[in-house]
Design a protein around this motif. Structure first.
Motif, PDB file in Angstrom:
ATOM      1  N   PRO A 281       0.815  -1.222   0.000  1.00  0.00           N
ATOM      2  CA  PRO A 281       0.000   0.000   0.000  1.00  0.00           C
ATOM      3  C   PRO A 281       0.851   1.276   0.000  1.00  0.00           C
ATOM      4  O   PRO A 281       0.880   2.029   0.964  1.00  0.00           O
ATOM      5  N   ARG A 283       2.014   4.995  -0.721  1.00  0.00           N
ATOM      6  CA  ARG A 283       1.253   6.237  -0.896  1.00  0.00           C
ATOM      7  C   ARG A 283       2.072   7.343  -1.569  1.00  0.00           C
ATOM      8  O   ARG A 283       1.534   8.360  -1.968  1.00  0.00           O
ATOM      9  N   THR A 304      -1.901  -3.526  -4.577  1.00  0.00           N
ATOM     10  CA  THR A 304      -1.096  -2.319  -4.409  1.00  0.00           C
ATOM     11  C   THR A 304      -1.946  -1.106  -4.741  1.00  0.00           C
ATOM     12  O   THR A 304      -3.162  -1.210  -4.917  1.00  0.00           O
ATOM     13  N   THR A 305      -1.289   0.068  -4.800  1.00  0.00           N
ATOM     14  CA  THR A 305      -1.959   1.328  -5.088  1.00  0.00           C
ATOM     15  C   THR A 305      -1.577   1.794  -6.489  1.00  0.00           C
ATOM     16  O   THR A 305      -0.719   1.193  -7.135  1.00  0.00           O
ATOM     17  N   THR A 306      -2.167   2.896  -6.927  1.00  0.00           N
ATOM     18  CA  THR A 306      -1.809   3.483  -8.222  1.00  0.00           C
ATOM     19  C   THR A 306      -0.320   3.811  -8.263  1.00  0.00           C
ATOM     20  O   THR A 306       0.355   3.544  -9.251  1.00  0.00           O
ATOM     21  N   GLU A 323      -5.800  -0.673  -5.692  1.00  0.00           N
ATOM     22  CA  GLU A 323      -6.821   0.055  -4.923  1.00  0.00           C
ATOM     23  C   GLU A 323      -6.161   1.114  -4.049  1.00  0.00           C
ATOM     24  O   GLU A 323      -5.180   0.838  -3.365  1.00  0.00           O
ATOM     25  N   ASN A 324      -6.716   2.327  -4.051  1.00  0.00           N
ATOM     26  CA  ASN A 324      -6.168   3.400  -3.217  1.00  0.00           C
ATOM     27  C   ASN A 324      -6.940   3.604  -1.916  1.00  0.00           C
ATOM     28  O   ASN A 324      -6.384   4.065  -0.926  1.00  0.00           O
ATOM     29  N   HIS A 326      -8.581   2.423   1.472  1.00  0.00           N
ATOM     30  CA  HIS A 326      -8.191   1.317   2.364  1.00  0.00           C
ATOM     31  C   HIS A 326      -9.254   0.215   2.465  1.00  0.00           C
ATOM     32  O   HIS A 326      -8.911  -0.955   2.566  1.00  0.00           O
ATOM     33  N   PHE A 329      -9.005  -1.770  -0.642  1.00  0.00           N
ATOM     34  CA  PHE A 329      -7.728  -2.498  -0.580  1.00  0.00           C
ATOM     35  C   PHE A 329      -7.911  -3.793   0.215  1.00  0.00           C
ATOM     36  O   PHE A 329      -7.487  -4.877  -0.204  1.00  0.00           O
TER      37      PHE A 329
END
Length: 412
Positions: A281, A283, A304-306, A323-324, A326, A329
């Motif tokens: 995750p 940021r 993971t995130t973008t 996914e951004n 939580h 996610f």
């Protein structure tokens, strides 16, 4: 082997492939040049650690060098390499002008690792709670220094497709100065046998403790994501691996919550191939993520995130979920952990990604082809790079004269 070509690598730190993705990257690059018959010398002003790679046993020569010291000039003039590879823009800033003066015909290559300025500005924006913009990035001093370094070099290796677009579309750097070169991995055979969905258990996060995006991701897991995930899957554990984890992270170890801080992994591939899902995750940050490439290479789906997946998958599908938010996610992690069809599909997508975008064979060929092409027409290439020539002009050489001044001061 009869070496007819020589490469000097000026390393920011002695590579630690077991500790950092940057170390893995450097060993991959060295390997490509070695297989092509280059005689390789690696020089660094940093001190070695117990985790530094044993470069001599790989057939490389090593040399300790000093910053702001003309002893480097004599060393590089005598070596007279065909090509010089700068490991990150800080080494080009420090030694690039010396190389240009002593070995004007050497091809100068910059390996950016990731755009340090991008990582820096994103972290600043994240901590201030403001949105990252390319305008904020363009205004930053570090960006100006890094871009200047790219212009002064004959070729810069860019690790992420997002960063390549940023440099060509926003800064308008000519494509002839850049080469997209992500991590290089062996292709995964169709009949590759990994541990199956049923043979695997638990979640994993891995990342070096000297890297701010990793520390933030671990805190985010501990405080927000894991409590929700642990509630949904009380039997599962989360293993946190990473070299140089700070005390604040070591203190998060809590077997009761099944949040296990393990520290340095003796073998990244071994721990990655045993778990069911990799969580990342992130940021803020830049470049492409070694942990996520390692997950794909070991048949491990990831969430993971973008930012985590940025520049890593082109037009292909991710090997898991991006996914951004939580809660989304956590949902994605639960889905991969409990639904075999979703997990198997993600694993296949990881294999496709490695074989399409990270193939060692095709990327090595691309790099060597580009190097040969530039060496053949170097003078013309440099004439076309007008801004690079401008930045080498003595009126722009602040770093050179600062270096000479420091050297004189040190003598005193």
């Amino acid at each position: 082997m009869n070496h007819s070509k020589s490469l000097l690598v000026i390393a920011l730190v002695w590579p630690e492939p077991a500790s950092t993705a940057a170390g893995v990257r450097m060993m991959q690059l060295l390997d490509v040049f070695k297989r092509d018959g280059y005689s390789i010398t690696i020089a660094s002003a940093a001190s070695t650690s117990e985790h530094s790679a044993d470069l001599e046993s790989c057939g490389y020569k090593t040399k300790a060098i000093q910053m702001n010291d003309s002893s480097f000039d004599a060393f590089v003039a005598e070596l007279n390499p065909d090509a010089v590879l700068f490991d990150r823009f800080l080494t080009e800033e420090q030694f690039g002008w010396r190389v240009a003066e002593q070995c004007p015909n050497a091809l100068r290559i910059l390996d950016t690792e990731d755009l340090h300025s991008l990582r820096h500005v994103r972290e600043t924006c994240f901590k201030k709670g403001v949105e990252f913009t390319t305008d904020a990035w363009l205004q930053d001093d570090k960006t100006k220094r890094e871009i200047a370094s790219i212009y002064r070099s004959d070729l810069s290796l860019i690790i992420s497709s997002y960063e390549l677009e940023l440099l060509t579309d926003v800064v308008k750097i000519d494509k002839s100065l850049l080469l997209l070169l992500p991590f290089m991995l062996p292709e995964i055979p169709e009949d590759k046998e990994w541990k199956t969905f049923d043979q695997r258990t638990d979640f994993l996060f891995i990342g070096g403790g000297k890297h701010a995006p990793n520390i933030d991701a671990i805190k985010y897991l501990k405080q927000i994501i894991w409590p929700l995930l642990h509630e949904r899957l009380p039997e599962a554990k989360l293993h946190i691996y990473g070299a140089y984890l700070p005390q604040q992270v070591l203190e998060m170890h809590n077997p009761k919550e099944r949040f296990l801080v393990k520290g340095r992994a003796a073998d990244v591939n071994k721990v990655m191939a045993a778990v069911k899902v990799c969580l990342a995750p992130l940021r803020f940050g830049a470049g492409i993520k070694g942990k996520l490439v390692a997950a794909m290479a070991n048949g491990t789906p990831s969430v993971t995130t973008t930012i985590g997946a940025e520049g890593m998958y082109g037009i292909l599908e991710w090997n898991g979920y991006i996914e951004n938010d939580h809660t989304a996610f956590v949902e994605a992690a639960v889905r991969l952990y409990t639904i075999p069809t979703a997990w198997n599909k993600a694993q296949e997508q990881g294999k496709t990604l490695i074989n399409t975008l990270y193939s060692e064979t095709s990327l090595a060929h691309l790099l060597l082809q580009k190097v040969t092409e530039l060496q053949t027409g170097l003078q013309h290439h440099r004439t076309q790079n007008f801004i690079g020539g401008l930045l080498q002009h003595q009126t722009m050489s602040a770093t050179k004269f600062m270096g000479k001044w420091i050297e004189e001061k040190n003598k005193g």
